[in-house]
Design a protein around this motif. Structure first.
Motif, PDB file in Angstrom:
ATOM      1  N   SER A  94       0.840  -1.191   0.000  1.00 39.13           N
ATOM      2  CA  SER A  94       0.000   0.000   0.000  1.00 39.13           C
ATOM      3  C   SER A  94       0.879   1.246   0.000  1.00 39.13           C
ATOM      4  O   SER A  94       1.968   1.268   0.572  1.00 39.13           O
ATOM      5  N   ALA A 125      -0.202   4.103   1.331  1.00 42.61           N
ATOM      6  CA  ALA A 125      -0.501   4.795   2.584  1.00 42.61           C
ATOM      7  C   ALA A 125      -0.226   3.896   3.781  1.00 42.61           C
ATOM      8  O   ALA A 125      -0.431   2.686   3.718  1.00 42.61           O
ATOM      9  N   GLU A 126       0.231   4.492   4.857  1.00 42.21           N
ATOM     10  CA  GLU A 126       0.461   3.732   6.086  1.00 42.21           C
ATOM     11  C   GLU A 126      -0.820   3.071   6.575  1.00 42.21           C
ATOM     12  O   GLU A 126      -0.797   2.004   7.193  1.00 42.21           O
ATOM     13  N   SER A 127      -1.958   3.702   6.288  1.00 43.65           N
ATOM     14  CA  SER A 127      -3.248   3.163   6.716  1.00 43.65           C
ATOM     15  C   SER A 127      -3.654   1.936   5.916  1.00 43.65           C
ATOM     16  O   SER A 127      -4.583   1.237   6.284  1.00 43.65           O
ATOM     17  N   GLY A 128      -2.984   1.694   4.787  1.00 43.51           N
ATOM     18  CA  GLY A 128      -3.356   0.586   3.918  1.00 43.51           C
ATOM     19  C   GLY A 128      -4.513   0.897   3.007  1.00 43.51           C
ATOM     20  O   GLY A 128      -5.026  -0.004   2.328  1.00 43.51           O
ATOM     21  N   GLN A 129      -4.936   2.165   2.924  1.00 44.82           N
ATOM     22  CA  GLN A 129      -6.115   2.530   2.149  1.00 44.82           C
ATOM     23  C   GLN A 129      -5.819   2.823   0.676  1.00 44.82           C
ATOM     24  O   GLN A 129      -6.736   3.128  -0.078  1.00 44.82           O
TER      25      GLN A 129
END
Length: 400
Positions: free
Chosen positions: A282, A284-288
Motif C-alpha cells: 500500500s 498509505a500507512e493506513s493501507g487505504q
C-alpha cells in the motif's frame, strides 16, 4: 468478413447493434460516428482474435506476427518445453488455428504414455456394502437398500483429464479453418469424452496441487486455461456453442515477461509470484491505497525488485501516467528504483532520476517482432535489474 488491426483506426464502416456490441465489449474497441449517416470508425485495443456475429466473422489481428503471440503463450505455460511446440505454430496466420495447434501438440506429447490415473472418492447408492457406509445418510432411510456407500476407485476420470475435456469441447465448437487440425481435435476428444463434464473448470484448475505424479500435465493445463479463459459463446444466440476466441495481449505479455524474468534469476513463485493482489502493499500507512505491481520480488520479507509491464508503444521516455504509477511502487516498497517494460519502442535505455525522492525509474522496451530466442535474450538483459536488487551472482550460462 470484417478485418481490423489492433490499435489502428479503420476506414468508415456500417455496423449493426450486435456487431458494435461485440467490438466494444469483447475487443474493447472505440467506435466513433463519422457524421455521415450510420457510418462509424473502429479502433480496437490490445485484444485480438475472431468472433462471428450475425453470420459475419470479425477478425482483429495483432501488429506482431501471430506465431510470436503463441510463442509467448507457450512459454508462459512451460518455459522449459516451449520449443517442442514451436514447429506446430511457426508461421501460422490464424490465431484460432494456432491456439488449437499449440494445444493439440501439447496434448499429444502429454498423453503419449496414456491418460493420468489416480484415486478418487465416490459416493453412491448400491445394492450391497462397498467401502464405508455413509451412516448420516443411511440412518434416515426406512429401507435397508440401497446402501449409501463411499469408496475409492482408481481410474482416469479425474480433475486433470476433465479440464482437458472441457478445453477440447471448446475447440470442437470453434470454427477451425484447417481440416487436419479439426480432425486432430476430434481424435483427442474421443480419447477423453468418457470422463465426466466439469461445471467450473477454471476454479478446478486453480485448486490443483502439483505433485510428481501430475507435474507432466502442467504445460497442457496451462494452455487449457488460455483456451477456457478466452473462448466465448455465440453473441447472437447467447447459448449456442463457442464461435469466438480472443486473447488480451496485455495479459499474455505480462505473463510472459514475469515467467521469463523468474526463470532468468531462478526464483520460486513464492519469491516472485504471479500476483501481489491482496498481499498488503500500500502507498498509505493506513493501507487505504493498495498497489498491485505486475512484477515484484520479495525475499525473506524484504523487497528486492518491483516493476510494471505495459503492452503499448512508447517513444522512449515512458508515458507520464505509467511513470507516476512506477514511482508509487518504488515508494511503497522502499526501493531506490523500479523498472517499466513496454512491448514496443526504441532499444535505447532511459533512466529518470526523480527530484527530491531519491528514486530511479528505468524504462525498457522489447521488440516482439524478433525471433523467439532474440526476444528471450532481450528479457535476459532486463534481468540485470532483478539481479542487482537481489544481490546474487548469476552464472553466465544460467539462461537457457
Amino acid at each position: 468478413m470484417l478485418q481490423l488491426t489492433e490499435w489502428e483506426t479503420s476506414a468508415s464502416l456500417t455496423l449493426n447493434s450486435s456487431q458494435r456490441h461485440a467490438l466494444e465489449t469483447r475487443f474493447e474497441a472505440v467506435v466513433r460516428a463519422t457524421g455521415h449517416g450510420d457510418e462509424v470508425t473502429v479502433r480496437p485495443s490490445g485484444v485480438v482474435g475472431s468472433v462471428t456475429v450475425s453470420g459475419v466473422p470479425i477478425v482483429v489481428r495483432p501488429k506482431i506476427p501471430i506465431d510470436r503471440v503463441l510463442f509467448m503463450t507457450a512459454y508462459a505455460a512451460d518455459p522449459f518445453r516451449w520449443e517442442e511446440n514451436w514447429s506446430a505454430i511457426a508461421g501460422v496466420d490464424d490465431l484460432g488455428d494456432g491456439m488449437a495447434a499449440l494445444f493439440v501438440a501439447a496434448c499429444r506429447r502429454t498423453l503419449q504414455r496414456g491418460l493420468l490415473r489416480s484415486y478418487r472418492t465416490v459416493d453412491a447408492d448400491l445394492p450391497m456394502v462397498k467401502g464405508r457406509v455413509r451412516w448420516n445418510v443411511q440412518a434416515r432411510r426406512l429401507a435397508p437398500l440401497p446402501v449409501a456407500s463411499r469408496f475409492q476407485v482408481h481410474d482416469d476420470d479425474i480433475t486433470e483429464n476433465r479440464i482437458l475435456r472441457e478445453a477440447l469441447a471448446v475447440l470442437r465448437h470453434s470454427r477451425l479453418t484447417d481440416p487436419a487440425l479439426a480432425a486432430g481435435v476430434d481424435r483427442l476428444w474421443r480419447s477423453l469424452e468418457h470422463v465426466r463434464p466439469l461445471r467450473e473448470p477454471l476454479a478446478a484448475l486453480d485448486a490443483i496441487t502439483w505433485t510428481r505424479q501430475n507435474e507432466h500435465y502442467r504445460q497442457v493445463l496451462g494452455l487449457a486455461r488460455v483456451v477456457l479463459e478466452n473462448s466465448m459463446a455465440d453473441l447472437a444466440g447467447g447459448t449456442v456453442g463457442t464461435v469466438g476466441f480472443t486473447l488480451r495481449l496485455h495479459d499474455i505479455f505480462e505473463r510472459f515477461v514475469r515467467t521469463a524474468l523468474r526463470e532468468a534469476v531462478a526464483l520460486t513463485e513464492t519469491e516472485f509470484p504471479d500476483s501481489w493482489r491482496g498481499k498488503g502493499l500500500s502507498l498509505a500507512e493506513s493501507g487505504q491505497i493498495p498497489l498491485v505491481p505486475d512484477l515484484g520480488v520479495r525475499v525473506g520479507g524484504q523487497w528486492r525488485f518491483v516493476g510494471d509491464v505495459k503492452y503499448k508503444r512508447d517513444d522512449g521516455s515512458g508515458h507520464e501516467g505509467d511513470l507516476y504509477q512506477l514511482l508509487a511502487y518504488a515508494t511503497a516498497t522502499g526501493l531506490p528504483e523500479a523498472t517499466l517494460i513496454y512491448a514496443q519502442g526504441p532499444r535505447a535505455r532511459t533512466v529518470h532520476e526523480v527530484r527530491h525522492a531519491h528514486k530511479r525509474l528505468y524504462v525498457r522496451h522489447l521488440d516482439l517482432s524478433a525471433s523467439p530466442q532474440e526476444v528471450l535474450n532481450q528479457v535476459h538483459a532486463l534481468a540485470e535489474r532483478v539481479n542487482t536488487r537481489q544481490d546474487i551472482e548469476l552464472p553466465t550460462d544460467a539462461w537457457f
